[in-house]
Scaffold this motif. Structure first.
Motif, short mmCIF file in Angstrom:
data_model
loop_
_atom_site.label_atom_id
_atom_site.label_comp_id
_atom_site.label_asym_id
_atom_site.label_seq_id
_atom_site.Cartn_x
_atom_site.Cartn_y
_atom_site.Cartn_z
N GLY A 10 10.25 12.71 14.38
CA GLY A 10 10.74 13.80 13.68
C GLY A 10 9.89 14.04 12.47
N LEU A 11 8.22 13.56 12.59
CA LEU A 11 7.42 13.48 11.64
C LEU A 11 6.95 14.75 11.03
CD1 LEU A 11 5.47 10.34 12.36
CD2 LEU A 11 7.00 10.57 10.59
N ILE A 12 6.55 15.56 12.17
CA ILE A 12 6.19 16.96 12.05
C ILE A 12 7.40 17.83 11.50
CG2 ILE A 12 5.19 19.19 13.19
CD1 ILE A 12 3.17 16.51 12.95
N ARG A 13 8.63 17.81 12.15
CA ARG A 13 9.76 18.66 11.63
C ARG A 13 9.91 18.40 10.25
NH1 ARG A 13 13.56 15.96 14.21
NH2 ARG A 13 13.92 14.81 12.15
N GLU A 14 9.84 16.92 9.69
CA GLU A 14 10.23 16.54 8.25
C GLU A 14 9.14 17.21 7.40
OE1 GLU A 14 12.99 15.83 7.08
OE2 GLU A 14 13.68 16.03 9.05
N SER A 15 7.87 17.30 7.76
CA SER A 15 6.72 17.77 7.06
C SER A 15 6.86 19.15 6.59
CB SER A 15 5.52 17.55 7.51
OG SER A 15 5.28 18.48 8.79
N PHE A 16 7.57 20.10 7.52
CA PHE A 16 7.77 21.11 7.08
C PHE A 16 8.76 21.41 5.80
CE2 PHE A 16 5.31 22.12 11.16
CZ PHE A 16 4.66 23.17 10.57
N GLY A 20 6.37 21.44 -1.55
CA GLY A 20 5.19 21.02 -2.06
C GLY A 20 4.21 19.85 -1.48
N ILE A 21 4.50 19.91 -0.32
CA ILE A 21 3.69 18.86 0.62
C ILE A 21 2.20 19.42 0.86
CG2 ILE A 21 4.02 19.82 2.98
CD1 ILE A 21 4.16 17.11 3.87
N ALA A 22 1.22 18.60 0.59
CA ALA A 22 -0.15 19.04 0.48
C ALA A 22 -0.87 18.69 1.76
CB ALA A 22 -1.07 18.42 -0.75
N GLU A 23 -2.22 19.16 2.06
CA GLU A 23 -3.02 18.74 3.23
C GLU A 23 -3.13 17.29 3.29
OE1 GLU A 23 -7.14 20.13 5.26
OE2 GLU A 23 -6.26 21.26 3.39
N PRO A 24 -3.65 16.48 2.21
CA PRO A 24 -3.85 15.09 2.58
C PRO A 24 -2.48 14.36 2.99
CG PRO A 24 -4.73 15.83 0.44
CD PRO A 24 -4.12 16.81 0.95
N ARG A 27 -2.11 15.23 6.48
CA ARG A 27 -3.23 14.57 7.61
C ARG A 27 -2.50 13.16 7.73
NH1 ARG A 27 -7.92 17.04 8.24
NH2 ARG A 27 -8.29 18.71 6.78
N SER A 28 -1.92 12.69 6.64
CA SER A 28 -1.37 11.29 6.95
C SER A 28 -0.33 11.20 8.01
CB SER A 28 -1.01 10.63 5.72
OG SER A 28 -0.41 9.62 5.98
N VAL A 29 0.53 12.21 8.04
CA VAL A 29 1.48 12.34 8.83
C VAL A 29 1.01 12.68 10.20
CG1 VAL A 29 3.57 14.17 9.36
CG2 VAL A 29 3.36 13.24 7.12
N PHE A 30 0.12 13.44 10.29
CA PHE A 30 -0.57 13.91 11.63
C PHE A 30 -1.01 12.57 12.18
CE2 PHE A 30 -4.13 14.96 14.16
CZ PHE A 30 -3.60 16.09 15.15
N LEU A 31 -1.67 11.76 11.64
CA LEU A 31 -2.31 10.52 12.12
C LEU A 31 -0.96 9.62 12.77
CD1 LEU A 31 -4.48 8.68 12.76
CD2 LEU A 31 -4.28 7.79 10.75
N ASP A 32 -0.13 9.49 11.73
CA ASP A 32 1.22 8.79 12.17
C ASP A 32 1.97 9.14 13.57
OD1 ASP A 32 2.94 6.87 12.32
OD2 ASP A 32 4.10 7.54 10.50
N TRP A 33 1.90 10.77 13.63
CA TRP A 33 2.59 11.53 14.82
C TRP A 33 1.65 10.94 15.91
CZ3 TRP A 33 -0.19 15.08 17.54
CH2 TRP A 33 0.42 15.60 18.60
N HIS A 61 0.67 27.31 5.56
CA HIS A 61 1.57 25.65 5.26
C HIS A 61 0.41 24.58 5.77
CE1 HIS A 61 3.97 22.40 5.64
NE2 HIS A 61 5.01 22.77 5.02
N PRO A 62 0.23 23.83 4.99
CA PRO A 62 -0.72 22.69 5.08
C PRO A 62 -0.38 22.05 6.58
CG PRO A 62 0.32 22.38 2.96
CD PRO A 62 0.95 23.29 3.63
N MET A 63 0.65 21.82 6.86
CA MET A 63 0.80 21.04 8.17
C MET A 63 0.50 21.90 9.55
SD MET A 63 1.44 18.74 10.16
CE MET A 63 1.98 17.26 9.12
N MET A 64 1.00 23.36 9.17
CA MET A 64 0.42 24.26 10.27
C MET A 64 -1.32 24.26 10.37
SD MET A 64 1.41 26.18 12.79
CE MET A 64 2.97 26.62 12.53
N MET A 65 -1.90 24.10 9.16
CA MET A 65 -3.36 24.09 9.16
C MET A 65 -3.72 22.82 9.84
SD MET A 65 -4.14 26.09 5.48
CE MET A 65 -4.37 24.85 4.79
N VAL A 66 -3.24 21.88 9.64
CA VAL A 66 -3.71 20.62 10.03
C VAL A 66 -3.37 20.53 11.59
CG1 VAL A 66 -3.16 18.11 10.22
CG2 VAL A 66 -3.41 19.18 7.87
#
Length: 89
Positions: A10-16, A20-24, A27-33, A61-66
């Motif tokens: 559920g990492l991607i879901r939670e990141s959205f 105030g979540i930022a790109e760095p 990126r960390s969430v993306f790697l874990d995912w 949104h930073p996660m969408m960009m990542v």
């Protein structure tokens, strides 16, 4: 509750959902995912489905960009050169 094969933890879901979540952090969430996906998962297809799933999220949104960036870069590293590259010609 059924397990989501595209987002097992559920990492991607939670990141959205994180204000105030930022790109760095994204990126960390993306790697874990990426590391949490089951063996044999087609990462490119998983990313395409996640992008479609979260299409209603703001494009900036930073996660969408990542996720979009990852779609272009998850093909994996390619080794360039052969023995000449290692030997310095």
């Amino acid at each position: 509750m059924t397990r989501d094969l595209l987002d097992p933890k559920g990492l991607i879901r939670e990141s959205f959902r994180i204000d105030g979540i930022a790109e760095p952090e994204c990126r960390s969430v993306f790697l874990d995912w990426a590391l949490s996906l089951p063996d044999g998962t087609d990462n490119q297809e998983a990313l395409k489905h996640l992008i479609t799933r979260y299409a209603q999220q703001p494009v900036d949104h930073p996660m969408m960009m990542v996720l979009r960036e990852g779609l272009g870069q998850m093909a994996g590293p390619k080794r360039r050169g052969g023995w000449r590259a290692r030997r310095g010609r």
